[in-house]
Write a protein that holds these residues in place. Structure first.
Motif, mmCIF file in Angstrom:
data_model
loop_
_atom_site.group_PDB
_atom_site.id
_atom_site.type_symbol
_atom_site.label_atom_id
_atom_site.label_comp_id
_atom_site.label_asym_id
_atom_site.label_seq_id
_atom_site.Cartn_x
_atom_site.Cartn_y
_atom_site.Cartn_z
ATOM 1 N N GLY A 118 56.378 6.789 32.398
ATOM 2 C CA GLY A 118 55.504 8.087 32.182
ATOM 3 C C GLY A 118 55.325 9.037 33.584
ATOM 4 N N GLU A 135 53.242 15.130 18.900
ATOM 5 C CA GLU A 135 54.013 15.304 19.986
ATOM 6 C C GLU A 135 55.019 16.812 19.979
ATOM 7 N N LEU A 166 49.970 14.512 27.259
ATOM 8 C CA LEU A 166 49.419 13.540 26.032
ATOM 9 C C LEU A 166 48.998 12.179 26.823
ATOM 10 N N HIS A 184 55.045 5.227 21.420
ATOM 11 C CA HIS A 184 55.657 6.349 21.147
ATOM 12 C C HIS A 184 57.135 6.244 21.617
ATOM 13 N N VAL A 207 59.353 14.346 22.632
ATOM 14 C CA VAL A 207 58.957 13.183 23.540
ATOM 15 C C VAL A 207 59.338 13.392 24.812
ATOM 16 N N ILE A 230 53.448 11.780 29.356
ATOM 17 C CA ILE A 230 52.854 11.018 28.657
ATOM 18 C C ILE A 230 52.174 9.749 29.530
ATOM 19 N N GLU A 232 49.382 6.664 29.278
ATOM 20 C CA GLU A 232 48.838 5.526 28.513
ATOM 21 C C GLU A 232 47.764 4.892 29.420
#
Length: 243
Positions: free
Chosen positions: A86, A110, A121, A130, A143, A148, A150
């Motif tokens: 990511g 998304e 995100l 995801h 996506v 993104i 986490e």
């Protein structure tokens, strides 16, 4: 070409299901694409083959591969790709999902936030994957255009991105009703949403100005993707989009 394996969360590979997400993979993340499969009766196969040839991505007609990837749902094209690291979230507005549970909702969110101009995100505390092909398909390839991140906890997220940022948790007992005329004005913000079944824990009242989307008493709550859509639309309209 060896047949692909069915998706597993712990695998290093995932799949796009359907033509549009597959083209998005090739256009946005060609370095991650490992292979593409299509049906003989796919009407855009010439375009797909040409793009794969240009990008040096293996491409073949294989009904068996598509059935294995999609688990026998009708699928005209699919791509196999490597899960890539990511990207670091930017200093622009963010959407944060705390333990989202549904892959379809995640993918729809998304797609929605990208459509409203937000590309960052944060996924807090695990939950829906995801990279799951169901989420990738629901996102229609969005996506591949998002950053993104986490995080194990919301505090971990705040340690990295909370400085100078307004936090707005969306809660059924939120302290302020969100309307077009009463939308907060702020250039840098994070909109926080909870799990589909449980929402946000009470302690999120302490993280910022909690908000509530007014609704009738005939429903217990709005669908998560719908709530994110409403909140994101109002904030981007009142404060300008992000990129």
């Amino acid at each position: 070409m060896e047949l692909p394996k069915r998706y597993k969360r712990g695998s290093s590979l995932s799949y796009t299901l359907g033509p549009f997400p597959t083209f998005e993979l090739l256009n946005c993340r060609p370095e991650a694409a490992r292979a593409v499969y299509y049906r003989e009766d796919f009407t855009q196969k010439d375009k797909l083959i040409s793009l794969c040839r240009e990008l040096n991505v293996p491409c073949c007609c294989s009904q068996k591969a598509l059935e294995r990837i999609s688990q026998k749902e009708i699928c005209y094209a699919a791509g196999e790709f490597v899960k890539y690291p990511g990207e670091l979230l930017s200093d622009r507005p963010h959407i944060a999902l705390v333990h989202p549970g549904d892959m379809g909702n995640l993918g729809t969110i998304e797609r929605t936030i990208l459509g409203f101009g937000i590309k960052d995100l944060a996924i807090i505390g695990g939950g829906a994957d995801h990279w799951n092909p169901k989420a990738v398909r629901a996102s229609m390839g969005a996506v591949f255009r998002l950053r993104i991140g986490e995080f194990e906890s919301f505090d971990e997220y705040l340690d990295q991105f909370g400085r100078g940022r307004d936090i707005f948790p969306f809660m059924l007992d939120g302290g302020r009703v969100l309307t077009p005329s009463a939308c907060p004005k702020t250039p840098i913000y994070t909109l926080v949403f909870g799990n589909e079944a449980t929402g946000l824990p009470p302690e999120f009242q302490n993280y910022g100005q909690s908000l509530f989307i007014a609704q009738t008493g005939e429903v217990d709550s709005l669908n998560l993707a719908v709530a994110v859509s409403i909140g994101t639309y109002l904030f981007t309209q009142c404060n300008g989009g992000a990129d």
